[in-house]
Enzyme design. Structure first.
Site, short mmCIF file in Angstrom:
data_model
loop_
_atom_site.label_atom_id
_atom_site.label_comp_id
_atom_site.label_asym_id
_atom_site.label_seq_id
_atom_site.Cartn_x
_atom_site.Cartn_y
_atom_site.Cartn_z
N ASP A 232 0.83 -1.20 0.00
CA ASP A 232 0.00 0.00 0.00
C ASP A 232 0.87 1.26 0.00
O ASP A 232 1.86 1.34 0.73
CB ASP A 232 -0.86 -0.02 1.27
CG ASP A 232 -1.93 1.05 1.28
OD1 ASP A 232 -2.82 0.98 0.44
OD2 ASP A 232 -1.88 1.94 2.15
N GLU A 293 1.75 -0.53 -5.04
CA GLU A 293 0.76 0.50 -5.39
C GLU A 293 1.51 1.81 -5.31
O GLU A 293 1.76 2.34 -4.23
CB GLU A 293 -0.41 0.50 -4.41
CG GLU A 293 -1.49 1.48 -4.83
CD GLU A 293 -2.14 2.25 -3.68
OE1 GLU A 293 -3.26 2.72 -3.89
OE2 GLU A 293 -1.54 2.40 -2.61
C1 GLC Z 1 -4.22 3.03 -0.71
C2 GLC Z 1 -5.46 2.18 -0.59
C3 GLC Z 1 -6.60 3.04 -0.14
C4 GLC Z 1 -6.26 3.65 1.20
C5 GLC Z 1 -4.93 4.38 1.15
C6 GLC Z 1 -4.41 4.69 2.52
O1 GLC Z 1 -4.31 3.97 -1.72
O2 GLC Z 1 -5.71 1.53 -1.80
O3 GLC Z 1 -7.79 2.32 -0.05
O4 GLC Z 1 -7.26 4.54 1.57
O5 GLC Z 1 -3.93 3.62 0.52
O6 GLC Z 1 -3.96 3.53 3.16
#
Ligand code: GLC
Length: 582
Positions: A232, A293
């Protein structure tokens, strides 16, 4: 494509808790061309009837995942959490939320998935913890300058009495990115940084203890048989806060090149991932995979997919496209060109942070506004703005065939195999997303794609939970029954059967050769050829186009025949005589 150079490996010091099952897939490179299905655990399936999806619910639906033909599941967070941000506010990274089950339930789920030949990827959230995490509670109870505060980003405020936040930075979820705390003696005290919600304090990754602890977390799940990790906010973590407190930083401006943004995508973050790779991921046999991500400038995406780092990174370019051949072609070409040497391309149309693409493709384009933004505006209008849901579904089915024809890995989001639309009319009392809550409802947020899945037509939870169980907090709309898995199961032409057939075909057709050749034959058409002599044709224009003659392998619309016309908003896979061995 080259394969990852074999790194020096060691057997993990701690013995695996879950012995690998005989059916557990062992190949090192499974993630390169995998179809990965994202499960959002709290809205997938509720076995214990408390209205919240759980791990036993996932185990009970392994049959669905196996019949769908996915290679892996990625579980969004299932850790203890107050759900201030849907579970991305983690209280304890090495535990299961008791409402979702136990570690034994987790082991049983992994065994069941492995026995079905499905690998398991878990989400890790290294940028922040929740404000209920033991470390954060200790930080609140400890004085400024203490070691406990040093794990987070605490700073003194500005102005008289330190009443002003340390900088003007805004949080991604709205409001200041700083929250003031009350010191143990009851006086107003320091401020802490939270790039997301105030319930998500950012960790300080310059602290060795923070780094070591995440290595422990990775080992904890790898020892339990987890095959990979979704990381994440991978472009966060390392920050240069003190050098920039005087500067107004656009929190969302991740497009800055050069690795010099104070908060995002700093070059040093790759040192963190190199250590993960060396000390954990490659210390297992087979090595554990990881996917980043990272919302970064496309030119910097490859850094996150480096085989000596995380190894793979999400590409959200296709995800951002409207129903436009030129835009999609650019996204695909870019995705292929930006692929890191030794990694693989990735494709995704929806996830838990987006308006479902089934709906997105039915929202009329707006001048100067991206497809995601136009769809968000539609959601925010409570669904009153025009949208053509049938057209959206038709295009989504076509987009699936395009996506699955591309080289690399595909990430699907739960419910897209049912052709689910976004739920746009969630009442204010039921809203959960901090984006919606913190904007006072001005923005609708991401709840509309997180509503509990419909498995059957059975009232009141459509098979999500037991009949006498509690209702999910966000109620499912009445139309969910008609699109439930049970209604579509075995029905020729249903979206569920299209997904099953497409995944089966893709498995048969995919070779180790990742080449893709465009066949430029008509405007508004994405026509590509893949090794092994098959083609994918998608018609994004407004008129019928001719489909090449040959064997029709699959079409997104049952009316399509080989050599006939391919109507607007459809895709077909065709084997053309003479293509083989070209
Ligand atoms: C990422 C996740 C999202 C979350 C954010 C903070 O972007 O996909 O759902 O709100 O991180 O952890």
């Amino acid at each position: 494509m080259s394969t990852t150079t074999a790194p020096a490996r060691r057997v993990p010091a701690s013995a695996p808790v879950t012995a690998p099952t005989p059916a557990a897939p062992q190949a090192r490179d499974w993630w390169r061309r995998a179809v990965v299905y994202q499960v959002y655990p709290r809205s997938f399936a509720d076995a214990d009837g408390d209205g919240l999806g759980d791990l036993r619910g996932i185990t009970s639906r392994v049959g669905h995942l196996a019949a769908l033909g996915v290679d892996a599941v990625w579980l969004s967070p299932f850790y203890p959490s107050a759900l201030a941000d849907g579970g991305y506010d983690v209280d304890d990274h090495r535990a299961v939320d008791p409402r979702l089950g136990t570690l034994e339930d987790f082991d049983a789920m992994v065994r069941a998935l492995h026995a079905a030949g499905i690998r398991v990827v878990v989400d890790v959230v290294p940028n922040h913890t929740s404000d209920r995490h033991a470390w954060f509670r200790e930080a609140l109870a400890s004085p400024p300058g203490s070691r406990a505060r040093g794990r987070y980003v605490f700073r003194d405020g500005r102005g008289p009495g330190g009443d002003e936040p340390p900088s003007s930075w805004r949080s991604i979820f709205g409001g200041s990115a700083w929250q003031r705390v009350v010191e143990a003696d009851g006086t107003p005290g320091q401020w802490y940084l939270h790039i997301f919600a105030p319930e998500q304090p950012d960790l300080d990754w310059s602290e060795e203890e923070v780094r070591e602890d995440m290595l422990e977390t990775l080992r904890f799940w790898a020892d339990r048989g987890v095959d990979g990790f979704r990381v994440d906010v991978a472009h966060g973590l390392v920050k240069d806060v003190d050098g920039h407190l005087d500067v107004h930083v656009e929190i969302l401006d991740t497009g800055i090149e050069g690795g010099n943004h104070p908060l995002w995508d700093r070059d040093e973050v790759q040192e963190v991932y190199a250590q993960w790779r060396r000390d954990v991921l490659d210390a297992y046999d087979p090595p554990r995979s990881a996917v980043a991500e990272a919302s970064v400038h496309p030119d910097r995406r490859a850094r996150y997919a480096d085989p000596l780092g995380l190894g793979q990174a999400f590409n959200f370019d296709l995800f951002a496209c409207g129903w436009d051949a030129g835009e999609m072609r650019r996204a695909i070409d870019g995705g292929l060109a930006q692929m890191a040497a030794g990694s693989s391309a990735t494709w995704t149309l929806s996830n838990h942070d987006s308006v479902r693409h089934t709906t997105r493709f039915g929202v009329p384009p707006r001048e100067g506004v991206g497809s995601q933004e136009a769809a968000k505006a539609w959601v925010t209008s409570d669904g009153r703005d025009p949208v053509d849901l049938d057209l959206g579904l038709r295009r989504a089915r076509a987009a699936l065939l395009l996506e699955l024809a591309l080289p690399g890995a595909v990430y699907l989001y739960q419910g897209e195999e049912l052709g689910l639309h976004e739920v746009a009319d969630i009442p204010w009392e039921a809203v959960e997303d901090p984006i919606a809550v913190r904007s006072g409802g001005e923005e609708k947020g991401r709840d509309g794609c997180r509503v509990a899945l419909p498995w059957t037509q059975d009232w009141p939870t459509f098979g999500f939970g037991p009949e006498d169980g509690a209702l999910p907090g966000m109620r499912q709309p009445a139309w969910f029954g008609a699109v439930s898995a049970a209604v579509q199961d075995g029905v020729p032409g249903s979206t569920l059967e299209l997904y099953r057939a497409a995944l089966r075909r893709r498995r048969e057709l995919t070779t180790a050769d990742d080449a893709l050749t465009w066949v430029d034959d008509a405007p508004g058409v994405l026509h590509l050829e893949r090794p092994g002599g098959w083609r994918s044709v998608t018609n994004l224009s407004e008129v019928d186009v001719a489909l090449p003659a040959g064997e029709l392998l699959l079409a997104s619309d049952p009316a399509v025949v080989a050599g006939g016309a391919l109507p607007p908003g459809t895709s077909a896979w065709v084997r053309v005589p003479g293509d083989d061995g070209r």
